[in-house]
Design a protein around this motif. Structure first.
Motif, PDB file in Angstrom:
ATOM      1  N   ALA A  24       0.848  -1.198   0.000  1.00 19.02           N
ATOM      2  CA  ALA A  24       0.000   0.000   0.000  1.00 19.02           C
ATOM      3  C   ALA A  24       0.885   1.251   0.000  1.00 19.02           C
ATOM      4  N   GLU A  25       1.952   1.230   0.826  1.00 18.43           N
ATOM      5  CA  GLU A  25       2.859   2.390   0.867  1.00 18.43           C
ATOM      6  C   GLU A  25       3.495   2.626  -0.499  1.00 18.43           C
ATOM      7  N   ALA A  26       3.967   1.504  -1.110  1.00 19.97           N
ATOM      8  CA  ALA A  26       4.666   1.639  -2.398  1.00 19.97           C
ATOM      9  C   ALA A  26       3.732   2.197  -3.466  1.00 19.97           C
ATOM     10  N   LEU A  27       2.449   1.884  -3.360  1.00 23.44           N
ATOM     11  CA  LEU A  27       1.506   2.315  -4.406  1.00 23.44           C
ATOM     12  C   LEU A  27       0.716   3.575  -4.009  1.00 23.44           C
ATOM     13  N   TYR A  28       1.057   4.142  -2.858  1.00 22.55           N
ATOM     14  CA  TYR A  28       0.339   5.300  -2.324  1.00 22.55           C
ATOM     15  C   TYR A  28      -1.174   5.012  -2.207  1.00 22.55           C
ATOM     16  N   LEU A  29      -1.496   3.837  -1.703  1.00 25.45           N
ATOM     17  CA  LEU A  29      -2.900   3.476  -1.473  1.00 25.45           C
ATOM     18  C   LEU A  29      -3.071   3.189   0.008  1.00 25.45           C
ATOM     19  N   SER A  30      -4.324   3.061   0.426  1.00 24.46           N
ATOM     20  CA  SER A  30      -4.517   2.666   1.820  1.00 24.46           C
ATOM     21  C   SER A  30      -4.457   1.143   1.885  1.00 24.46           C
ATOM     22  N   GLN A  31      -4.137   0.649   3.082  1.00 24.90           N
ATOM     23  CA  GLN A  31      -4.020  -0.809   3.250  1.00 24.90           C
ATOM     24  C   GLN A  31      -5.344  -1.514   2.978  1.00 24.90           C
ATOM     25  N   PRO A  32      -6.505  -0.959   3.470  1.00 25.23           N
ATOM     26  CA  PRO A  32      -7.785  -1.627   3.163  1.00 25.23           C
ATOM     27  C   PRO A  32      -8.076  -1.668   1.649  1.00 25.23           C
ATOM     28  N   ALA A  33      -7.653  -0.620   0.920  1.00 17.90           N
ATOM     29  CA  ALA A  33      -7.902  -0.620  -0.533  1.00 17.90           C
ATOM     30  C   ALA A  33      -7.133  -1.766  -1.186  1.00 17.90           C
ATOM     31  N   VAL A  34      -5.908  -1.973  -0.705  1.00 19.83           N
ATOM     32  CA  VAL A  34      -5.095  -3.054  -1.270  1.00 19.83           C
ATOM     33  C   VAL A  34      -5.722  -4.416  -0.937  1.00 19.83           C
ATOM     34  N   SER A  35      -6.117  -4.626   0.342  1.00 19.02           N
ATOM     35  CA  SER A  35      -6.694  -5.947   0.663  1.00 19.02           C
ATOM     36  C   SER A  35      -8.004  -6.178  -0.083  1.00 19.02           C
ATOM     37  N   MET A  36      -8.772  -5.099  -0.289  1.00 15.93           N
ATOM     38  CA  MET A  36     -10.031  -5.248  -1.021  1.00 15.93           C
ATOM     39  C   MET A  36      -9.774  -5.706  -2.462  1.00 15.93           C
ATOM     40  N   GLN A  37      -8.775  -5.086  -3.105  1.00 15.11           N
ATOM     41  CA  GLN A  37      -8.476  -5.457  -4.500  1.00 15.11           C
ATOM     42  C   GLN A  37      -8.006  -6.916  -4.581  1.00 15.11           C
ATOM     43  N   ILE A  38      -7.209  -7.324  -3.609  1.00 14.96           N
ATOM     44  CA  ILE A  38      -6.705  -8.714  -3.629  1.00 14.96           C
ATOM     45  C   ILE A  38      -7.874  -9.675  -3.388  1.00 14.96           C
ATOM     46  N   LYS A  39      -8.769  -9.262  -2.478  1.00 16.78           N
ATOM     47  CA  LYS A  39      -9.930 -10.108  -2.187  1.00 16.78           C
ATOM     48  C   LYS A  39     -10.776 -10.284  -3.450  1.00 16.78           C
ATOM     49  N   GLN A  40     -10.998  -9.174  -4.146  1.00 15.95           N
ATOM     50  CA  GLN A  40     -11.805  -9.251  -5.380  1.00 15.95           C
ATOM     51  C   GLN A  40     -11.116 -10.119  -6.440  1.00 15.95           C
ATOM     52  N   LEU A  41      -9.788  -9.965  -6.515  1.00 22.80           N
ATOM     53  CA  LEU A  41      -9.030 -10.764  -7.492  1.00 22.80           C
ATOM     54  C   LEU A  41      -9.163 -12.252  -7.149  1.00 22.80           C
ATOM     55  N   GLU A  42      -9.059 -12.566  -5.871  1.00 27.77           N
ATOM     56  CA  GLU A  42      -9.175 -13.966  -5.447  1.00 27.77           C
ATOM     57  C   GLU A  42     -10.564 -14.519  -5.755  1.00 27.77           C
ATOM     58  N   GLU A  43     -11.565 -13.658  -5.582  1.00 28.51           N
ATOM     59  CA  GLU A  43     -12.936 -14.110  -5.886  1.00 28.51           C
ATOM     60  C   GLU A  43     -13.078 -14.375  -7.379  1.00 28.51           C
ATOM     61  N   MET A  44     -12.442 -13.501  -8.175  1.00 29.48           N
ATOM     62  CA  MET A  44     -12.573 -13.636  -9.623  1.00 29.48           C
ATOM     63  C   MET A  44     -11.884 -14.899 -10.135  1.00 29.48           C
ATOM     64  N   VAL A  45     -10.689 -15.181  -9.595  1.00 29.20           N
ATOM     65  CA  VAL A  45      -9.978 -16.372 -10.090  1.00 29.20           C
ATOM     66  C   VAL A  45     -10.428 -17.632  -9.334  1.00 29.20           C
ATOM     67  N   GLU A  46     -11.249 -17.432  -8.307  1.00 21.28           N
ATOM     68  CA  GLU A  46     -11.792 -18.533  -7.498  1.00 21.28           C
ATOM     69  C   GLU A  46     -10.703 -19.396  -6.891  1.00 21.28           C
ATOM     70  N   LEU A  47      -9.606 -18.731  -6.521  1.00 20.78           N
ATOM     71  CA  LEU A  47      -8.516 -19.446  -5.851  1.00 20.78           C
ATOM     72  C   LEU A  47      -7.845 -18.484  -4.873  1.00 20.78           C
ATOM     73  N   PRO A  48      -7.323 -19.004  -3.739  1.00 24.19           N
ATOM     74  CA  PRO A  48      -6.561 -18.115  -2.856  1.00 24.19           C
ATOM     75  C   PRO A  48      -5.199 -17.810  -3.476  1.00 24.19           C
ATOM     76  N   LEU A  49      -4.772 -16.552  -3.395  1.00 21.61           N
ATOM     77  CA  LEU A  49      -3.473 -16.179  -3.976  1.00 21.61           C
ATOM     78  C   LEU A  49      -2.393 -16.025  -2.916  1.00 21.61           C
ATOM     79  N   PHE A  50      -2.836 -15.734  -1.669  1.00 23.55           N
ATOM     80  CA  PHE A  50      -1.877 -15.599  -0.564  1.00 23.55           C
ATOM     81  C   PHE A  50      -2.354 -16.444   0.599  1.00 23.55           C
TER      82      PHE A  50
END
Ligand code: PGA
Length: 299
Positions: A24-50
């Protein structure tokens, strides 16, 4: 799969940092925004990524697979950017170089000269070990690699541009320091401080000793040339290093290069890139500068 480029970019950042907060720091985003995007990505690929074990974050197998493609996609995008830049006739752009640890002794001079000629260029330099250089070539993440031990594969082209002699060093007041054409039978009785397995220096040295049928014993391994030079100066043993690492030590008479039979081990520095790689005008200009002028620039 309806994945967006932004999600892949965020995924790459989390995979690189193995931390939502640092990504989040590296991308100048908030931490919740980053976890939300990863969560959505995981839902889309229907697999856990981390997966989280204790406090540490790890990529899952599916995460590792996706990362390979995410990196390729961002590399392709930045190549597309560069090509479009060139079509616009721009000399701006980015040069991405990776060099072997030992090559860092001269690579910065070459980049300095390049920067004087192309002042609007930005550059990245990764100074790293041979295994990471091979990874860079595999992943197509850099324009050019400078290394002493190119891989023997049809996939890459390697062009030699400068000598890279490996020499045996001793403290300046060592009894062998004044010897002439010292036989290997004498050298074999000494103890050595060696570079780590896998470094280009170590591979070349081992090949040389094996071909000649010589044996040497070592006290320890170190992954830094500076550390070896200092250990030799402190009389912990003899060392085998590229002459490029010794400019300062020889000028200050801290170390002596021994005159040993069959030495130096003659090697070369190579410019290496993936076959079929689309060179930007900048990468081509850098390649030309290194091939045509490195001997004179670094003399
Ligand atoms: P290294 O240098 O030993 O730092 O990997 C490259 C080489 O000399 O091959």
């Amino acid at each position: 799969m309806n994945v967006t480029l932004r999600q892949l970019q965020i995924f790459e950042a989390v995979a690189a940092e193995l931390s939502y907060t640092r990504a989040a720091e590296a991308l100048y985003l908030s931490q919740p925004a980053v976890s939300m995007q990863i969560k959505q990505l995981e839902e889309m690929v229907e697999l856990p990524l981390f997966e989280r074990l204790g406090r540490a974050l790890f990529l899952t197998e599916s995460g590792k697979e996706l990362l390979v493609y995410a990196r390729k996609i961002s590399q392709q995008l930045s190549e597309a950017n560069l090509v479009l830049d060139e079509l616009r006739g721009s000399e701006r752009g980015h040069l991405n170089i990776a060099v072997a640890t030992t090559a860092n002794y001269f690579a910065l001079k070459l980049l300095g000269e390049f920067n004087r000629r192309f002042p609007d260029t930005t550059m990245s330099l990764d100074v790293t070990n041979r295994a990471s250089l091979l990874q860079h070539l595999d992943d197509n993440t850099v324009d050019i690699v400078i290394m002493g031990q190119p891989p023997i594969t049809a996939d890459v082209s390697a062009t030699a541009f400068m000598d890279n002699p490996l020499v045996i060093i001793a403290p300046n007041d060592h009894p062998l320091a004044t010897g002439k054409n010292i036989p290997m039978s004498v050298i074999q009785q000494e103890t050595f401080i060696l570079r780590e397995s896998g470094s280009g220096t170590r591979i070349a040295m081992e090949q040389f000793f094996e071909e000649k049928g010589y044996q040497i014993s070592s006290l320890m391994e170190m992954s830094s040339n500076e550390a070896i030079n200092q250990a030799v100066e402190a009389d912990l043993g003899l060392g085998i290093v590229s002459r490029h690492t010794l400019v300062l030590e020889l000028a200050l008479s801290r170390l002596a290069v021994l005159d040993v039979e069959d030495f130096p081990i003659m090697r070369h520095w190579y410019l290496v890139h993936r076959n079929g790689k689309r060179f930007t005008a900048l990468a081509e200009a850098f390649q030309k500068l290194v091939i045509d002028e490195s001997e004179s620039l670094l003399a």
